[in-house]
Enzyme design. Structure first.
Site, PDB file in Angstrom:
ATOM      1  N   HIS A 142       0.837  -1.213   0.000  1.00  0.00           N
ATOM      2  CA  HIS A 142       0.000   0.000   0.000  1.00  0.00           C
ATOM      3  C   HIS A 142       0.868   1.258   0.000  1.00  0.00           C
ATOM      4  O   HIS A 142       0.442   2.314   0.470  1.00  0.00           O
ATOM      5  CB  HIS A 142      -0.948   0.021   1.196  1.00  0.00           C
ATOM      6  CG  HIS A 142      -1.729  -1.234   1.371  1.00  0.00           C
ATOM      7  ND1 HIS A 142      -2.891  -1.503   0.677  1.00  0.00           N
ATOM      8  CD2 HIS A 142      -1.504  -2.327   2.154  1.00  0.00           C
ATOM      9  CE1 HIS A 142      -3.358  -2.689   1.026  1.00  0.00           C
ATOM     10  NE2 HIS A 142      -2.532  -3.221   1.920  1.00  0.00           N
ATOM     11  N   SER A 198      12.901  21.007 -18.359  1.00  0.00           N
ATOM     12  CA  SER A 198      11.741  21.902 -18.368  1.00  0.00           C
ATOM     13  C   SER A 198      12.085  23.145 -19.185  1.00  0.00           C
ATOM     14  O   SER A 198      13.234  23.591 -19.210  1.00  0.00           O
ATOM     15  CB  SER A 198      11.386  22.308 -16.936  1.00  0.00           C
ATOM     16  OG  SER A 198      10.521  23.439 -16.930  1.00  0.00           O
ATOM     17  N   LYS A 235      15.114  21.057 -13.524  1.00  0.00           N
ATOM     18  CA  LYS A 235      14.303  19.865 -13.724  1.00  0.00           C
ATOM     19  C   LYS A 235      14.978  18.827 -14.623  1.00  0.00           C
ATOM     20  O   LYS A 235      15.530  19.139 -15.672  1.00  0.00           O
ATOM     21  CB  LYS A 235      12.939  20.223 -14.335  1.00  0.00           C
ATOM     22  CG  LYS A 235      12.026  21.016 -13.433  1.00  0.00           C
ATOM     23  CD  LYS A 235      11.637  20.265 -12.171  1.00  0.00           C
ATOM     24  CE  LYS A 235      10.731  19.094 -12.455  1.00  0.00           C
ATOM     25  NZ  LYS A 235       9.440  19.481 -13.032  1.00  0.00           N
ATOM     26  N   GLU A 240       7.256   7.816 -17.685  1.00  0.00           N
ATOM     27  CA  GLU A 240       5.842   8.196 -17.720  1.00  0.00           C
ATOM     28  C   GLU A 240       5.198   7.746 -19.024  1.00  0.00           C
ATOM     29  O   GLU A 240       4.042   7.290 -19.040  1.00  0.00           O
ATOM     30  CB  GLU A 240       5.718   9.710 -17.538  1.00  0.00           C
ATOM     31  CG  GLU A 240       6.159  10.187 -16.165  1.00  0.00           C
ATOM     32  CD  GLU A 240       6.373  11.682 -16.087  1.00  0.00           C
ATOM     33  OE1 GLU A 240       6.663  12.169 -14.990  1.00  0.00           O
ATOM     34  OE2 GLU A 240       6.276  12.375 -17.132  1.00  0.00           O
TER      35      GLU A 240
END
Length: 457
Positions: free
Chosen positions: A163, A285, A291, A298
């Site tokens: 979890h 970015s 970044k 993803e």
């Protein structure tokens, strides 16, 4: 309003709007099938030249002439010079057109005893067979990279989670080799897809056979298939089902990759920093200079979702089809091609990520500051000293603070049973990956040798 003139094609004149609609993306997608279509044609013509029938359909000299022309078309395809026109509609008629341009009436004979239905069926199976061998090799390479990562860091403790909450002591070795074994097991449905695919449909014609004594076993052997599909009606109906089974196997791989990607995204966050991702495999970015985004991970998550959709689409296309060939099946071609492309690309990208991943032992050990992660281990220690498990459970839960200072390295060293943190057989996992890679290489080498014999001068 004046209607545009019908377009002349090899199989008759067709309304240009209908032609555009029905050809779909075949003129583009079929370029990937040009070489295997030529190989399938070579096998078919070779079989016709050996058929016990009078008059002889193809002499041996004619067979040689056709195969020589097919070799030239393959060379054109490899060089990017082979084209499929709107009038061709697909790769099959484009190849026939090129043969007719070069050989005249001899080129017009190659379609004897076959249909575009069984041509596309055999083309797809030949193409898929090559792709599956390459995919299996790429899966084995990623599994091997994960085994190597786990073995190199087998003694580094890592908080195991359920979890997403701290659960029990684990290790980098367990985490990495666990994903390796997951992928190695994904090879089982992949092997099933290979076996279903490794059956030759050629000779089914439109799905009901032909009144000439063709030798379907010979054609199958010439193309290196395990055997022909027996019933020609089923051989026609198997189109689409083959692609759906393949996509189902790819889905299992992509599900594993998606979960691995999610873990890497989470555990490379500053709040964890168990791992550092290679900077050149991340993107930046446009506004935030600091970044380094895990975009490829993803995208793997997103592509896993898309592939589930492609697999479902293939199955739904099949769901209500009547027996025999139906044009609906044309739309399974793009689904399987894209599914294979995405799966192979994702495996290669993930292997690069795993091979160059940096592990932080200090951050991994620092995550054990929360004492509850040792609770189950401590309860089982009390059980080993004679306390009933439920009593030990409550005693540990009521005194979690007593667990502070427990050593995560010592905890993972104690689990020596099969598959535990100190009981993982890295050599066996590595051997499985090596065997998978070797099988794929050997199968492809045999196929290449078979094709070379077929296409020889």
């Amino acid at each position: 309003m004046n209607q545009p003139a019908d377009t002349a094609t090899t199989v008759g004149k067709i309304n240009p709007d209908v032609l555009t609609f029905t050809e779909g993306k075949d003129p583009v997608l079929d370029l990937a099938l040009a070489e295997v279509d030529c190989i399938g044609t070579a096998a078919h013509v070779t079989m016709l030249s050996r058929m016990d029938y009078t008059p002889t359909l193809f002499t041996d000299d004619q067979r040689r002439a056709v195969i020589a022309a097919l070799r030239d078309i393959i060379a054109e395809a490899r060089a990017g010079r082979f084209t499929i026109t709107a009038a061709d509609q697909d790769v099959h008629l484009a190849v026939e057109r090129r043969l007719t341009e070069r050989l005249g009436d001899l080129g017009k004979k190659v379609h004897t005893c076959r249909s575009r239905n069984d041509q596309v069926a055999v083309d797809i199976r030949l193409h898929v067979r090559n792709e599956l061998n390459a995919l299996q090799g790429e899966l084995a390479a990623l599994a091997a990279a994960l085994v190597a990562l786990g073995e190199a860091h087998r003694a580094i403790p890592m908080v195991g989670r359920t979890h997403l909450q701290p659960a029990m002591p684990s290790s980098i070795g367990m985490w990495a080799s666990g994903y390796a074994e997951m992928l190695l097991d994904d090879a089982y449905p992949l092997e099933a897809a290979y076996k279903v695919n490794d059956l030759c449909p050629l000779g089914s014609a439109a799905g009901y056979g032909v009144p000439l004594p063709i030798d379907r076993a010979l054609t199958s052997d010439l193309l290196g298939f395990a055997r022909p599909l027996h019933n020609v009606f089923y051989a026609s109906c198997a189109r689409g089902k083959d692609e759906a089974i393949l996509l189902g196997a790819c889905v299992q791989i992509m599900l594993s990759l998606s979960r691995l990607a999610e873990d890497l995204i989470l555990f490379s966050m500053p709040e964890f920093r168990y791992f550092t991702l290679p900077r050149d495999l991340c993107t930046g970015s446009s506004i935030m200079p600091q970044k380094y985004n895990p975009d490829v991970l993803e995208l793997i998550r997103a592509k896993a979702a898309l592939l589930i959709g492609q697999s479902t689409s293939a199955a739904v296309i099949l769901k209500a089809l009547p027996g025999g060939y139906n044009r609906d099946l044309q739309d399974t071609k793009e689904l399987y091609m894209e599914g294979l492309r995405v799966t192979r690309t994702s495996l290669r990208i993930m292997r690069l990520m795993v091979e160059r991943l940096t592990v932080s032992p200090d951050r991994c050990r620092a995550a054990f500051a929360e004492p509850g992660v040792f609770a189950t281990d401590r309860a089982l220690e009390l059980v080993a000293s004679g306390m009933p498990f439920r009593d030990a459970y409550h005693q540990v839960r009521d005194h979690l603070e007593d667990l502070r200072g427990m050593d995560p390295d010592e905890a993972i060293a104690k689990k020596t049973h099969l598959g535990g943190t100190n009981g993982i057989d890295y050599a066996a996992l590595r051997a499985r990956a090596e065997t998978l890679a070797a099988e794929a290489t050997a199968r492809q080498a045999a196929i290449d040798a078979t094709f070379a014999r077929l296409m020889a001068d």
